[in-house]
Enzyme design. Structure first.
Site, mmCIF file in Angstrom:
data_model
loop_
_atom_site.group_PDB
_atom_site.id
_atom_site.type_symbol
_atom_site.label_atom_id
_atom_site.label_comp_id
_atom_site.label_asym_id
_atom_site.label_seq_id
_atom_site.Cartn_x
_atom_site.Cartn_y
_atom_site.Cartn_z
ATOM 1 N N ARG A 167 8.766 -3.043 -4.353
ATOM 2 C CA ARG A 167 9.261 -4.020 -3.384
ATOM 3 C C ARG A 167 8.377 -5.273 -3.396
ATOM 4 O O ARG A 167 8.763 -6.325 -3.926
ATOM 5 C CB ARG A 167 9.341 -3.390 -1.975
ATOM 6 C CG ARG A 167 10.188 -4.143 -0.984
ATOM 7 C CD ARG A 167 9.513 -5.328 -0.349
ATOM 8 N NE ARG A 167 8.271 -4.986 0.328
ATOM 9 C CZ ARG A 167 7.394 -5.881 0.743
ATOM 10 N NH1 ARG A 167 7.623 -7.176 0.574
ATOM 11 N NH2 ARG A 167 6.264 -5.506 1.336
ATOM 12 N N HIS B 287 -4.664 -7.690 -0.119
ATOM 13 C CA HIS B 287 -4.428 -8.414 -1.374
ATOM 14 C C HIS B 287 -5.763 -8.729 -2.024
ATOM 15 O O HIS B 287 -6.764 -8.963 -1.342
ATOM 16 C CB HIS B 287 -3.641 -9.698 -1.109
ATOM 17 C CG HIS B 287 -2.170 -9.464 -1.029
ATOM 18 N ND1 HIS B 287 -1.241 -10.314 -1.548
ATOM 19 C CD2 HIS B 287 -1.457 -8.435 -0.499
ATOM 20 C CE1 HIS B 287 -0.015 -9.847 -1.339
ATOM 21 N NE2 HIS B 287 -0.120 -8.712 -0.690
ATOM 22 N N CYS C 139 0.257 -13.919 -5.161
ATOM 23 C CA CYS C 139 0.279 -14.715 -3.941
ATOM 24 C C CYS C 139 1.185 -15.917 -4.190
ATOM 25 O O CYS C 139 0.933 -16.702 -5.106
ATOM 26 C CB CYS C 139 -1.132 -15.162 -3.597
ATOM 27 S SG CYS C 139 -1.190 -16.291 -2.211
#
Ligand code: ZN
Length: 312
Positions: free
Chosen positions: A20, A216, A247
């Site tokens: 996803r 992240h 990102c």
């Protein structure tokens, strides 16, 4: 120096979000057959939580148009906890219909990001969760509702995001009927001290309804941030195979924590994940081949497992 000993959780769950979070942010559209193979192999190597896709209109994210089919397949695999992301009530209805174990509603604590990305204020997302909870209960469904607070450590568009606002929104999600809440460092602004400070307060608010940390690696701190959360007892983390899911505001930058690096760190520390490392690295190699046009991330695959690594 403090002599205080911290107890790390003995078992940690890694939720694979590559299908996803990863696939939605790259150009390659992976065919459904390959995604099914990915899910099958991830399950076979011991992963027990997978975010299989997102119920958003196919015209917005054609990469994820086959989510219903992936969810149906995931449900046939024993002991696999299948989750999906939904942006609104409509998506939630599809998740409930498909029998997802969990649906994740993303909320951005940055008002600017929330308006740009979801075209709703954070509080409007909270109201949507109220409607989703009502629909879930009316359907007699067991699908858990997770409210995921993103841009929890700052935002590329807005800059600073106040912790007090993050925590207010987390409380509001719980009040609106979210069964679980989580925190995401969407743009890789967090450091371990920020994680300790914010997660400590979040855990105080949510208790065992706190579900997951999502980090992240944009600035190389994902593993350090995971460790900071582990020290507080957080035992579930999102990660993406080969660290896919860059990102959006920093092209080429690393995205999600990489599943294989995280699984390796945990195993090396003696925390069980149920994941077979050799099998996971083989799956990574396969996915890397499928996504050969993309920039991939992670470190373990370059050097391989150390000779001293004992397979669990
Ligand atoms: Zn992410």
């Amino acid at each position: 120096m403090s002599s205080e000993k911290t107890t790390l959780p003995a078992h940690v769950v890694i939720r694979e979000v590559g299908l996803r979070d990863g696939l939605q942010s790259i150009a390659t559209i992976l065919p459904t057959a390959k995604k099914l193979e990915w899910i099958r192999d991830a399950h076979a190597v011991g992963m027990r939580e997978i975010e299989v896709g997102s119920f958003v209109p196919a015209r917005l994210l054609p990469q994820l148009a086959d989510t219903a089919e992936l969810l149906a397949y995931a449900k046939t695999l024993p002991d696999l906890f299948a989750s999906v992301l939904v942006p609104n009530l409509k998506g939630a209805e599809r998740a409930i219909e498909g029998g997802a174990d969990l649906l994740l509603v993303p909320l951005s604590a940055s008002h600017v990001h929330s308006l740009a990305n979801l075209r709703k204020t954070p509080d409007e997302v909270v109201q949507e969760v109220t409607r989703i909870r009502a629909a879930r209960d009316a359907a007699g469904s067991k699908t858990l509702i997770e409210g995921g607070v993103g841009t929890a450590f700052g935002c590329t568009l807005q800059g600073r995001v106040e912790p007090v606002e993050v925590l207010r929104l987390m409380q509001a999600l719980l009040d609106a009927g979210a069964d679980r809440v989580s925190l995401a460092d969407t743009v890789g602004y967090a450091d371990p001290k920020m994680v300790r400070d914010l997660f400590e307060q979040a855990l105080r608010i949510a208790g065992d309804r706190f579900w997951c940390g999502h980090f992240h690696d944009t600035r190389g701190l994902a593993m350090a941030n995971v460790y900071a959360a582990l020290e507080l007892g957080v035992a579930r983390f999102d990660a993406s195979l080969a660290g896919i899911g860059g990102c959006p505001h920093a092209p080429g930058a690393s995205g999600n924590a990489s599943t294989e690096d995280l699984a390796y760190m945990l195993a090396s520390m003696g925390l069980t994940t149920g994941i077979d490392m050799q099998g996971l690295l083989a799956l990574r190699a396969k996915v890397a081949e499928w996504l050969s046009a993309e920039t991939l991330h992670g470190t373990l695959w370059r050097a391989g497992l150390p000779k001293t690594f004992a397979a669990a």
